[in-house]
Write an enzyme that holds these catalytic residues in place. Structure first.
Site, PDB file in Angstrom:
ATOM      1  N   LYS A   1     -42.492   7.923  29.370  1.00  0.00           N
ATOM      2  CA  LYS A   1     -42.531   6.630  28.660  1.00  0.00           C
ATOM      3  C   LYS A   1     -41.501   5.643  29.197  1.00  0.00           C
ATOM      4  O   LYS A   1     -40.366   6.026  29.489  1.00  0.00           O
ATOM      5  CB  LYS A   1     -42.259   6.839  27.170  1.00  0.00           C
ATOM      6  CG  LYS A   1     -43.455   7.370  26.422  1.00  0.00           C
ATOM      7  CD  LYS A   1     -43.188   7.439  24.936  1.00  0.00           C
ATOM      8  CE  LYS A   1     -44.426   7.900  24.192  1.00  0.00           C
ATOM      9  NZ  LYS A   1     -44.161   8.153  22.776  1.00  0.00           N
TER      10      LYS A   1
ATOM     11  N   SER B   1     -45.700   3.382  17.565  1.00  0.00           N
ATOM     12  CA  SER B   1     -44.745   2.376  18.054  1.00  0.00           C
ATOM     13  C   SER B   1     -45.381   1.431  19.069  1.00  0.00           C
ATOM     14  O   SER B   1     -44.996   0.263  19.161  1.00  0.00           O
ATOM     15  CB  SER B   1     -43.531   3.079  18.662  1.00  0.00           C
ATOM     16  OG  SER B   1     -42.928   3.898  17.694  1.00  0.00           O
TER      17      SER B   1
ATOM     18  N   ARG C   1     -50.065  13.093  12.262  1.00  0.00           N
ATOM     19  CA  ARG C   1     -50.773  12.007  11.582  1.00  0.00           C
ATOM     20  C   ARG C   1     -52.270  12.257  11.517  1.00  0.00           C
ATOM     21  O   ARG C   1     -52.943  11.858  10.583  1.00  0.00           O
ATOM     22  CB  ARG C   1     -50.534  10.676  12.308  1.00  0.00           C
ATOM     23  CG  ARG C   1     -49.140  10.142  12.146  1.00  0.00           C
ATOM     24  CD  ARG C   1     -48.824   9.156  13.229  1.00  0.00           C
ATOM     25  NE  ARG C   1     -48.906   9.787  14.529  1.00  0.00           N
ATOM     26  CZ  ARG C   1     -48.993   9.153  15.681  1.00  0.00           C
ATOM     27  NH1 ARG C   1     -49.009   7.839  15.702  1.00  0.00           N
ATOM     28  NH2 ARG C   1     -49.059   9.823  16.807  1.00  0.00           N
TER      29      ARG C   1
ATOM     30  N   HIS D   1     -42.373   6.909  10.598  1.00  0.00           N
ATOM     31  CA  HIS D   1     -41.291   7.847  10.917  1.00  0.00           C
ATOM     32  C   HIS D   1     -40.386   8.043   9.692  1.00  0.00           C
ATOM     33  O   HIS D   1     -39.974   9.161   9.379  1.00  0.00           O
ATOM     34  CB  HIS D   1     -40.416   7.313  12.067  1.00  0.00           C
ATOM     35  CG  HIS D   1     -41.116   7.156  13.377  1.00  0.00           C
ATOM     36  ND1 HIS D   1     -41.178   5.964  14.046  1.00  0.00           N
ATOM     37  CD2 HIS D   1     -41.770   8.057  14.161  1.00  0.00           C
ATOM     38  CE1 HIS D   1     -41.839   6.120  15.186  1.00  0.00           C
ATOM     39  NE2 HIS D   1     -42.217   7.380  15.276  1.00  0.00           N
TER      40      HIS D   1
HETATM   41  N1  COA Z   1     -45.454   7.501  12.002  1.00  0.00           N
HETATM   42  C1  COA Z   1     -45.762   6.577  12.896  1.00  0.00           C
HETATM   43  N2  COA Z   1     -45.823   6.833  14.225  1.00  0.00           N
HETATM   44  C2  COA Z   1     -45.548   8.082  14.611  1.00  0.00           C
HETATM   45  C3  COA Z   1     -45.224   9.104  13.701  1.00  0.00           C
HETATM   46  C4  COA Z   1     -45.181   8.766  12.333  1.00  0.00           C
HETATM   47  N3  COA Z   1     -44.885   9.651  11.404  1.00  0.00           N
HETATM   48  N4  COA Z   1     -45.018  10.234  14.388  1.00  0.00           N
HETATM   49  C5  COA Z   1     -45.225   9.946  15.681  1.00  0.00           C
HETATM   50  N5  COA Z   1     -45.543   8.644  15.802  1.00  0.00           N
HETATM   51  C6  COA Z   1     -45.893   7.942  17.028  1.00  0.00           C
HETATM   52  C7  COA Z   1     -44.691   7.406  17.734  1.00  0.00           C
HETATM   53  O1  COA Z   1     -44.401   6.084  17.325  1.00  0.00           O
HETATM   54  C8  COA Z   1     -45.158   7.473  19.173  1.00  0.00           C
HETATM   55  O2  COA Z   1     -45.921   6.327  19.443  1.00  0.00           O
HETATM   56  P1  COA Z   1     -46.003   5.689  20.888  1.00  0.00           P
HETATM   57  O3  COA Z   1     -46.495   6.766  21.819  1.00  0.00           O
HETATM   58  O4  COA Z   1     -46.956   4.597  20.702  1.00  0.00           O
HETATM   59  O5  COA Z   1     -44.614   5.224  21.263  1.00  0.00           O
HETATM   60  C9  COA Z   1     -46.072   8.686  19.209  1.00  0.00           C
HETATM   61  O6  COA Z   1     -46.482   8.865  17.900  1.00  0.00           O
HETATM   62  C10 COA Z   1     -45.419   9.957  19.652  1.00  0.00           C
HETATM   63  O7  COA Z   1     -44.099   9.809  19.384  1.00  0.00           O
HETATM   64  P2  COA Z   1     -42.830  10.668  19.285  1.00  0.00           P
HETATM   65  O8  COA Z   1     -42.810  11.435  18.012  1.00  0.00           O
HETATM   66  O9  COA Z   1     -41.698   9.745  19.491  1.00  0.00           O
HETATM   67  O10 COA Z   1     -43.025  11.708  20.401  1.00  0.00           O
HETATM   68  P3  COA Z   1     -42.941  11.491  21.936  1.00  0.00           P
HETATM   69  O11 COA Z   1     -44.124  12.159  22.450  1.00  0.00           O
HETATM   70  O12 COA Z   1     -42.696  10.112  22.359  1.00  0.00           O
HETATM   71  O13 COA Z   1     -41.597  12.240  22.241  1.00  0.00           O
HETATM   72  C11 COA Z   1     -40.122  14.071  22.480  1.00  0.00           C
HETATM   73  C12 COA Z   1     -41.513  13.578  22.182  1.00  0.00           C
HETATM   74  C13 COA Z   1     -39.117  12.992  22.795  1.00  0.00           C
HETATM   75  C14 COA Z   1     -39.675  14.807  21.249  1.00  0.00           C
HETATM   76  C15 COA Z   1     -40.333  15.004  23.673  1.00  0.00           C
HETATM   77  O14 COA Z   1     -40.714  14.266  24.801  1.00  0.00           O
HETATM   78  C16 COA Z   1     -39.088  15.788  23.943  1.00  0.00           C
HETATM   79  O15 COA Z   1     -38.883  16.773  23.316  1.00  0.00           O
HETATM   80  N6  COA Z   1     -38.256  15.298  24.905  1.00  0.00           N
HETATM   81  C17 COA Z   1     -37.024  15.919  25.276  1.00  0.00           C
HETATM   82  C18 COA Z   1     -37.205  16.828  26.487  1.00  0.00           C
HETATM   83  C19 COA Z   1     -37.772  18.157  26.070  1.00  0.00           C
HETATM   84  O16 COA Z   1     -37.199  18.901  25.282  1.00  0.00           O
HETATM   85  N7  COA Z   1     -38.916  18.489  26.649  1.00  0.00           N
HETATM   86  C20 COA Z   1     -39.592  19.708  26.394  1.00  0.00           C
HETATM   87  C21 COA Z   1     -40.638  19.518  25.332  1.00  0.00           C
HETATM   88  S1  COA Z   1     -41.649  20.948  25.205  1.00  0.00           S
END
Ligand code: COA
Length: 159
Positions: free
Chosen positions: A41, A128, A90, A17
């Site tokens: 989650k 993560s 990624r 990240h």
């Molecule tokens: N390096 C390492 N890991 C990475 C990474 C990077 N550069 N980019 C993403 N990841 C991993 C994260 O650690 C995470 O791992 P995990 O699933 O094992 O915990 C996974 O990839 C995805 O993570 P993240 O980027 O945190 O996305 P998410 O899918 O958990 O969350 C939100 C996405 C929070 C942005 C999305 O749910 C959201 O927008 N929520 C708000 C409500 C909303 O607006 N909804 C409408 C969306 S259309």
């Protein structure tokens, strides 16, 4: 002033990240890294803990701040005056989910553009969940997360 928002769960933040944030901070005037809610989650760390870990790990970047919110990313982006949403890609496996989210966010607010950045290839396999699993089984995660996260993981596992 070009301000962008980088939303994610960050449970916890990893070097993958941070790599993305560093790239974004080179390209834009201001980057707001925001702890957002993914309803599917269950997190190990509270929103406050995740925000604190982010603040601590990003303090070397003067144009980066960290915050949290509960709601839609597009609403928070509008509230803070961000022009774009940063997301990391990624591997090809990230693409479909990210593509759907980017298009939905564009439908919700046509003025916001999603920008995809690729982290260094050494972080391609990192997420993560792997960090939480390794830490729970007392595996060594020192190559993947900053010092502050190591401390929080130690506290959680009662070491
Ligand atoms: N390096 C390492 N890991 C990475 C990474 C990077 N550069 N980019 C993403 N990841 C991993 C994260 O650690 C995470 O791992 P995990 O699933 O094992 O915990 C996974 O990839 C995805 O993570 P993240 O980027 O945190 O996305 P998410 O899918 O958990 O969350 C939100 C996405 C929070 C942005 C999305 O749910 C959201 O927008 N929520 C708000 C409500 C909303 O607006 N909804 C409408 C969306 S259309």
């Amino acid at each position: 002033m070009k301000k962008v928002i980088y939303p994610g769960t960050f449970d916890p933040v990893t070097f993958g990240h941070i790599d993305i944030v560093e790239r974004a901070s080179d390209l834009f005037d201001e980057v707001v890294v925001t702890v957002a809610k993914n309803p599917s989650k269950t997190c190990m760390f509270s929103v406050d803990e995740r925000t604190l870990m982010l603040k601590e790990s990003l303090k070397h970047l003067p144009n980066v701040t960290a915050d949290s919110f509960d709601g839609l990313v597009v609403d928070h982006a509008k509230a803070i005056g961000a022009l774009g949403i940063i997301r990391g890609l990624r591997a090809v496996s990230d693409f479909e989910y990210e593509f759907q989210m980017a298009l939905m966010n564009r439908k919700l607010n046509g003025e916001l553009t999603t920008i995809f950045l690729m982290p260094h290839e050494k972080y391609t396999y990192l997420n993560s969940t792997i960090i939480r699993n390794l830490a729970q089984f007392k595996g060594d995660v020192t190559d993947f997360v900053p010092e502050v996260v190591l401390e929080f993981l130690k506290k959680k596992s009662g070491k």
